[in-house]
Design a protein around this motif. Structure first.
Motif, short mmCIF file in Angstrom:
data_model
loop_
_atom_site.label_atom_id
_atom_site.label_comp_id
_atom_site.label_asym_id
_atom_site.label_seq_id
_atom_site.Cartn_x
_atom_site.Cartn_y
_atom_site.Cartn_z
N THR A 162 -4.22 -5.62 5.50
CA THR A 162 -4.03 -5.02 4.18
C THR A 162 -5.37 -4.74 3.52
N ARG A 168 -7.09 -1.81 5.40
CA ARG A 168 -6.50 -0.50 5.07
C ARG A 168 -6.79 -0.09 3.65
N SER A 169 -6.91 -1.07 2.75
CA SER A 169 -7.14 -0.77 1.34
C SER A 169 -8.58 -0.30 1.09
N THR A 172 -3.02 -1.61 -4.35
CA THR A 172 -4.37 -1.69 -3.77
C THR A 172 -4.92 -3.10 -3.99
N LEU A 194 0.82 -1.21 0.00
CA LEU A 194 0.00 0.00 0.00
C LEU A 194 0.86 1.27 0.00
#
Length: 302
Positions: free
Chosen positions: A294, A297-298, A208, A203
């Protein structure tokens, strides 16, 4: 040596040293086995070199050797020894699939004798002080930097076939390249593909999860059913392996996204984890908690 012009590299519009992640990937050699570097013929002009880092692709023929990724500087002698068996320890061209050190670390060794090519964002990130998983990575020396860069993609005509370099935007990173050896019917997918394991989406480097899902979906439509696939990490693969990987990313992403929509925080999502069938996928470089974070957060805030 032929000039660059005679190799006919044509631009076209197509639709860190210390940091690496060669780990316990399905079918990938364990640490002791990785000490034994080995080269395997894939098809046509193309070979794959397994070692200590991202899988290296090699085009071998009358024009010389074209190399895809370079692993680490401290194993360059091992790589050269394998390449010497194929005719030369000095590749004429190097194409980097992205900037991470387990794919570009050997550039500083091979760059003095080779022309390095990569997406423009690879050169940009290698030139800058870059954050990688919360750690600062110092800029690469000039000899390690790509000399030629491209945007959407380019063609390299080498060893009697067209090699298509195709930029896959904002997936693993923002500078990912997929290589298609059109006559040999071989694809090198770089770190867009970790065989049987959760992917690494950087990221901090423009990657993404949404972009990776789209890119893999596009590749599945692009890759012929009988093509051989070299992943960034793991054994040689098929389109069916890639489809399984794609579905795994979709399914696990949906679990996290539904949790976000239900108002669950990251700690709750990690505590809940994934169904048992995804246990093995979380046993590699990217563990289950890391993959959940991940995805979170994406997608959080979208």
């Amino acid at each position: 040596m032929k000039t660059l012009a005679t190799i006919l590299i044509s631009l076209s519009l197509l639709t860190p040293y210390a940091f690496g992640h060669a780990t316990l990937i399905k079918g990938y050699p364990h640490r002791e086995e990785r000490q034994n570097f080995r080269t395997e013929k894939v098809a046509g002009n193309v070979y794959v070199l397994f070692g200590n880092g991202g899988n290296i692709g090699l085009s071998v023929g009358s024009d010389g050797i074209l190399m895809i990724d370079t692993q680490f500087a401290n194993v360059a002698d091992r790589i050269k020894a394998e390449m010497e068996k194929l005719g030369s320890s000095k590749p004429r061209f190097i194409i980097n699939t992205h900037w991470h050190g387990d794919h570009t670390g050997g550039n500083e060794v091979f760059g003095s004798d080779s022309i390095i090519i990569a997406h423009e964002n690879v050169r940009k990130r290698m030139q800058e002080m870059t954050m990688f998983r919360g750690q600062a990575r110092t800029p690469s020396p000039n000899v390690a930097l790509p000399i030629f860069t491209y945007g959407a993609g380019m063609n390299v005509y080498f060893n009697g076939e067209r090699i298509k370099a195709i930029h896959m935007p904002n997936g693993h990173t923002d500078g990912d390249t997929v290589l298609y050896f059109t006559s040999s019917n071989v694809f090198h997918l770089g770190d867009d593909f970790f065989v049987g394991r959760f992917p690494f989406v950087d990221l901090e480097s423009g990657g993404t999860v949404e972009g990776l899902i789209k890119n893999i979906g596009d590749l599945i439509l692009m890759i012929p059913a009988d093509a051989k696939i070299i992943p960034g990490h793991g054994p040689l693969a098929t389109i069916e392996d890639l489809k399984e990987y794609h579905q795994m990313i979709i399914d696990t992403s949906l679990i996290v996204r539904r949790g976000i929509a239900a108002g669950k925080n990251l700690d709750q999502l990690k505590a809940e984890g994934f169904p048992e069938k995804f246990k093995e996928a979380g046993s590699g470089f990217i563990r289950t908690d890391a993959w959940i974070e991940t995805i979170y957060r994406s997608y959080a805030g979208k």
